[in-house]
Design a protein around this motif. Structure first.
Motif, PDB file in Angstrom:
ATOM      1  N   LEU A  69       0.819  -1.214   0.000  1.00 14.14           N
ATOM      2  CA  LEU A  69       0.000   0.000   0.000  1.00 14.14           C
ATOM      3  C   LEU A  69       0.847   1.256   0.000  1.00 14.14           C
ATOM      4  O   LEU A  69       0.463   2.278  -0.518  1.00 14.14           O
ATOM      5  N   VAL A  70       2.007   1.149   0.618  1.00 16.02           N
ATOM      6  CA  VAL A  70       2.904   2.291   0.731  1.00 16.02           C
ATOM      7  C   VAL A  70       3.275   2.827  -0.642  1.00 16.02           C
ATOM      8  O   VAL A  70       3.361   4.022  -0.858  1.00 16.02           O
ATOM      9  N   LEU A  71       3.508   1.899  -1.581  1.00 17.30           N
ATOM     10  CA  LEU A  71       4.017   2.320  -2.880  1.00 17.30           C
ATOM     11  C   LEU A  71       2.969   2.331  -3.983  1.00 17.30           C
ATOM     12  O   LEU A  71       3.292   2.381  -5.151  1.00 17.30           O
ATOM     13  N   ALA A  72       1.713   2.253  -3.603  1.00 25.35           N
ATOM     14  CA  ALA A  72       0.688   2.149  -4.634  1.00 25.35           C
ATOM     15  C   ALA A  72       0.624   3.364  -5.554  1.00 25.35           C
ATOM     16  O   ALA A  72       0.408   3.220  -6.741  1.00 25.35           O
ATOM     17  N   ASP A 118       3.171  15.309  -3.334  1.00 22.37           N
ATOM     18  CA  ASP A 118       4.101  16.013  -2.438  1.00 22.37           C
ATOM     19  C   ASP A 118       4.207  15.388  -1.045  1.00 22.37           C
ATOM     20  O   ASP A 118       5.307  15.252  -0.509  1.00 22.37           O
ATOM     21  N   PRO A 119       3.068  15.017  -0.419  1.00 28.43           N
ATOM     22  CA  PRO A 119       3.175  14.445   0.936  1.00 28.43           C
ATOM     23  C   PRO A 119       3.528  12.956   0.962  1.00 28.43           C
ATOM     24  O   PRO A 119       3.729  12.388   2.032  1.00 28.43           O
ATOM     25  N   VAL A 120       3.577  12.293  -0.215  1.00 28.21           N
ATOM     26  CA  VAL A 120       3.769  10.846  -0.245  1.00 28.21           C
ATOM     27  C   VAL A 120       5.030  10.362   0.484  1.00 28.21           C
ATOM     28  O   VAL A 120       4.962   9.431   1.278  1.00 28.21           O
ATOM     29  N   GLY A 171       7.609  13.721  -5.618  1.00 24.76           N
ATOM     30  CA  GLY A 171       7.204  12.954  -4.434  1.00 24.76           C
ATOM     31  C   GLY A 171       6.920  11.506  -4.755  1.00 24.76           C
ATOM     32  O   GLY A 171       7.342  10.588  -4.045  1.00 24.76           O
ATOM     33  N   CYS A 172       6.205  11.244  -5.865  1.00 24.30           N
ATOM     34  CA  CYS A 172       5.881   9.875  -6.238  1.00 24.30           C
ATOM     35  C   CYS A 172       7.114   9.155  -6.793  1.00 24.30           C
ATOM     36  O   CYS A 172       7.282   7.967  -6.578  1.00 24.30           O
ATOM     37  N   LYS A 173       7.966   9.902  -7.492  1.00 24.66           N
ATOM     38  CA  LYS A 173       9.213   9.298  -7.993  1.00 24.66           C
ATOM     39  C   LYS A 173      10.086   8.865  -6.819  1.00 24.66           C
ATOM     40  O   LYS A 173      10.666   7.786  -6.817  1.00 24.66           O
ATOM     41  N   ALA A 174      10.188   9.738  -5.818  1.00 28.51           N
ATOM     42  CA  ALA A 174      11.012   9.424  -4.633  1.00 28.51           C
ATOM     43  C   ALA A 174      10.491   8.172  -3.944  1.00 28.51           C
ATOM     44  O   ALA A 174      11.258   7.310  -3.517  1.00 28.51           O
ATOM     45  N   ALA A 175       9.159   8.061  -3.840  1.00 31.41           N
ATOM     46  CA  ALA A 175       8.571   6.897  -3.172  1.00 31.41           C
ATOM     47  C   ALA A 175       8.818   5.632  -3.986  1.00 31.41           C
ATOM     48  O   ALA A 175       9.099   4.573  -3.429  1.00 31.41           O
ATOM     49  N   SER A 176       8.763   5.730  -5.323  1.00 33.45           N
ATOM     50  CA  SER A 176       8.933   4.532  -6.129  1.00 33.45           C
ATOM     51  C   SER A 176      10.377   4.043  -6.125  1.00 33.45           C
ATOM     52  O   SER A 176      10.638   2.885  -6.355  1.00 33.45           O
TER      53      SER A 176
END
Length: 200
Positions: A21-24, A46-48, A188-193
């Motif tokens: 779920l973290v990386l969805a 941004d907040p991801v 933000g989403c790139k950093a999370a992925s």
């Protein structure tokens, strides 16, 4: 299956898989896209990283507590209680961000998909808050009662599997097509992925 906390090991096992779920809300491709949708994606992404950090740390804390066979019931209770609180907060924060961002502009069925995500993540947050309450009420003075209580919490966690999958499906639905392209361009989403716990 030795160790003084076999029940808590089961709790950790019940939790594994929740990290997906973290990386969805992430991915790895991009395209031109439109400005309105990009602005919406920025609000969502941004907040991801901060949310992911909180959620991942909570899963790690529960796993660590489960593996530490020297923990006292009090220490176990404290660690699990804090972790469930963080999971509740993390998923609530994600639901709030997506709710505030509104429907992805110009996306057919976007409003329905967005509201579905908000509903599913909010339900998940409430379920984690309930687990925290259950853990807080466990009798740490009585080893037998404590173990029985943990077993109940573990069973509740297993029941939540379908809720986690449902939230994940809703997130995947939200990030289809143009929406996905807009999201995957955001820092933000790139950093999370690209964060270490990837796998989905």
């Amino acid at each position: 299956m030795e160790g003084t906390n076999p029940v808590n090991k089961k709790l950790a096992a019940a939790l594994s898989g929740g990290a997906v779920l973290v990386l969805a809300l992430t991915g790895c491709s991009s395209d031109e896209g439109n400005k309105e949708l990009d602005a919406w994606a920025k609000k969502v992404c941004d907040p991801v990283p901060a949310q992911n950090t909180k959620i991942s740390a909570a899963y790690a804390a529960i796993t660590k507590a489960a593996k530490d066979t020297t923990s006292t019931p009090e220490e176990l209770q404290k660690a699990d209680s804090q972790a469930f609180q963080d999971l509740a907060d993390g998923h609530k924060a994600r639901a709030d961000v997506i709710d505030t961002a509104g429907a992805p502009p110009g996306v057919e069925g976007g409003a329905t998909r967005q509201q579905d995500v908000v509903k599913k993540l909010s339900t998940l947050s409430t379920a984690y808050a309930d687990l925290k309450k259950q853990v807080d009420e466990l009798d740490t003075k009585n080893q037998g009662k404590f173990a029985t209580g943990l077993k109940t919490v573990s069973a509740e966690m297993k029941k939540m599997e379908s809720q986690r999958k449902s939230a994940l499906t809703a997130l995947k639905n939200l990030e289809k097509g143009d929406t996905k392209q807009a999201l995957t361009k955001q820092t933000g989403c790139k950093a999370a992925s690209s964060a270490p716990a990837s796998n989905s």
